[in-house]
Design a protein around this motif. Structure first.
Motif, short mmCIF file in Angstrom:
data_model
loop_
_atom_site.label_atom_id
_atom_site.label_comp_id
_atom_site.label_asym_id
_atom_site.label_seq_id
_atom_site.Cartn_x
_atom_site.Cartn_y
_atom_site.Cartn_z
N GLY A 83 1.02 41.90 -108.14
CA GLY A 83 1.07 40.96 -109.24
C GLY A 83 1.71 41.52 -110.51
O GLY A 83 1.75 40.84 -111.53
N ARG A 84 2.23 42.75 -110.44
CA ARG A 84 2.86 43.34 -111.62
C ARG A 84 4.13 42.59 -111.98
O ARG A 84 4.96 42.33 -111.11
N PRO A 85 4.33 42.26 -113.25
CA PRO A 85 5.60 41.64 -113.64
C PRO A 85 6.75 42.64 -113.47
O PRO A 85 6.65 43.78 -113.92
N GLU A 86 7.81 42.22 -112.78
CA GLU A 86 8.97 43.10 -112.57
C GLU A 86 9.99 42.85 -113.67
O GLU A 86 10.28 41.71 -114.02
N LEU A 87 10.52 43.93 -114.21
CA LEU A 87 11.49 43.86 -115.29
C LEU A 87 12.88 44.18 -114.75
O LEU A 87 13.00 44.84 -113.72
N PRO A 88 13.92 43.76 -115.44
CA PRO A 88 15.27 44.07 -114.97
C PRO A 88 15.48 45.58 -114.90
O PRO A 88 15.07 46.32 -115.79
N ALA A 89 16.10 46.03 -113.85
CA ALA A 89 16.43 47.45 -113.65
C ALA A 89 17.74 47.51 -112.89
O ALA A 89 18.19 46.52 -112.33
N GLY A 90 18.33 48.67 -112.87
CA GLY A 90 19.61 48.84 -112.19
C GLY A 90 19.47 48.77 -110.67
O GLY A 90 18.37 48.68 -110.13
N PRO A 91 20.60 48.83 -109.97
CA PRO A 91 20.59 48.79 -108.51
C PRO A 91 19.76 49.95 -107.94
O PRO A 91 19.89 51.09 -108.38
N ALA A 117 19.51 56.16 -107.37
CA ALA A 117 19.29 55.15 -108.42
C ALA A 117 18.93 55.83 -109.73
O ALA A 117 18.45 56.96 -109.76
N SER A 118 19.16 55.10 -110.84
CA SER A 118 18.87 55.65 -112.16
C SER A 118 18.54 54.52 -113.13
O SER A 118 18.62 53.35 -112.78
N THR A 119 18.24 54.91 -114.37
CA THR A 119 18.01 53.93 -115.43
C THR A 119 19.33 53.40 -115.97
O THR A 119 19.33 52.52 -116.82
N GLY A 120 20.43 53.93 -115.51
CA GLY A 120 21.76 53.49 -115.92
C GLY A 120 22.67 54.68 -116.10
O GLY A 120 22.22 55.84 -116.15
N VAL A 140 12.71 63.52 -109.84
CA VAL A 140 13.71 62.88 -110.69
C VAL A 140 14.31 63.91 -111.63
O VAL A 140 13.70 64.94 -111.93
N ALA A 141 15.52 63.62 -112.08
CA ALA A 141 16.14 64.40 -113.14
C ALA A 141 16.07 63.55 -114.41
O ALA A 141 16.27 62.34 -114.37
N LEU A 142 15.76 64.19 -115.52
CA LEU A 142 15.67 63.54 -116.82
C LEU A 142 16.62 64.25 -117.77
O LEU A 142 16.57 65.48 -117.89
N TRP A 143 17.49 63.49 -118.43
CA TRP A 143 18.36 64.04 -119.46
C TRP A 143 17.83 63.59 -120.80
O TRP A 143 17.56 62.41 -120.99
N LEU A 144 17.68 64.53 -121.73
CA LEU A 144 17.21 64.26 -123.08
C LEU A 144 18.23 64.77 -124.08
O LEU A 144 18.56 65.95 -124.07
N GLY A 145 18.75 63.88 -124.91
CA GLY A 145 19.70 64.26 -125.94
C GLY A 145 20.97 63.46 -125.83
O GLY A 145 21.18 62.73 -124.86
N PRO A 146 21.83 63.59 -126.82
CA PRO A 146 23.08 62.83 -126.82
C PRO A 146 23.98 63.24 -125.66
O PRO A 146 23.93 64.39 -125.21
N ARG A 170 17.71 59.45 -120.05
CA ARG A 170 18.17 58.83 -118.81
C ARG A 170 17.42 59.49 -117.66
O ARG A 170 17.22 60.70 -117.65
N VAL A 171 17.00 58.69 -116.67
CA VAL A 171 16.29 59.19 -115.49
C VAL A 171 17.11 58.83 -114.26
O VAL A 171 17.63 57.72 -114.16
N ALA A 172 17.21 59.78 -113.31
CA ALA A 172 17.92 59.52 -112.06
C ALA A 172 17.21 60.22 -110.91
O ALA A 172 16.63 61.29 -111.09
N ASN A 173 17.26 59.59 -109.75
CA ASN A 173 16.73 60.20 -108.54
C ASN A 173 17.90 60.83 -107.79
O ASN A 173 18.71 60.13 -107.21
N GLU A 174 17.97 62.14 -107.83
CA GLU A 174 19.03 62.87 -107.13
C GLU A 174 18.57 63.36 -105.76
O GLU A 174 19.32 64.02 -105.05
#
Length: 192
Positions: A83-91, A117-120, A140-146, A170-174
């Motif tokens: 029943g969790r509301p699903e939000l738009p996410a990338g492929p 897949a990733s957050t974009g 997951v890999a997480l990038w922090l910073g510009p 940004r988060v990505a599953n590598e």
């Protein structure tokens, strides 16, 4: 609206704004209004059109109905996984809202990332709140910073990281397995 209804509406707008750590000018900018109008609204000295209330609610991350709700008590709300509301996410990515609206003190999301897949493609920001990312399953890999300067962190099950939502991230599953994560954000960030 009566004077008392206008005053209650203004008090609720102020309460949501301060909960979100937004300034009067910040809310005015997000809602496309003047700071003096928002100030008058919060003091119960001005009413607002339906269109303006919609813009204010969107900027605060609530519904127009939340602005008029007298129910400040949050009861127990059980939401089954299905029943969790699903939000738009990338492929290949799925994001679910766990904390229920209206978001008061924090927001919590569950995310699933298929391999690749990733957050974009680009890092993103949202407001200036505290955010915690916790990996439940997978890696997951997480990038922090510009871009070009971002620090890369690899997180596995049970690992977490804390950062400001104003820092590009940004988060990505590598990996080769689906990854499952939780995000906790406090205070809730304004809707964009």
């Amino acid at each position: 609206m009566s004077e008392s209804e206008t005053a209650r509406l203004g008090a609720r707008v102020r309460a949501y704004r301060t909960m979100r750590r937004m300034t009067v000018r910040g809310l005015a900018g997000e809602a496309g209004a003047s700071a003096s109008f928002i100030s008058q609204l919060e003091r119960g000295q001005a009413g607002a059109s339906v269109g303006m209330l919609r813009r204010i609610a969107l900027a605060l991350g609530v519904t127009v109905a939340d602005l008029f709700s007298e129910d400040d008590e949050v009861g127990h709300r059980v939401v089954p996984r299905s029943g969790r509301p699903e939000l738009p996410a990338g492929p290949g990515a799925r994001k679910y809202l766990i904390s229920q609206r209206p978001l008061r003190n924090l927001e919590m999301y569950a995310g699933e990332f298929d391999p690749g897949a990733s957050t974009g493609a680009e890092p993103y920001t949202h407001g200036d709140s505290q955010e915690i990312l916790l990996v439940i399953r997978g890696e997951v890999a997480l990038w922090l910073g510009p871009p070009g300067e971002a620090a890369r962190h690899v997180l596995g099950p049970g690992d977490s990281v804390e950062y400001r939502t104003s820092v590009p991230h940004r988060v990505a599953n590598e990996g080769e397995r689906t990854a499952e994560v939780l995000w906790v954000v406090s205070p809730p960030t304004p809707a964009t």
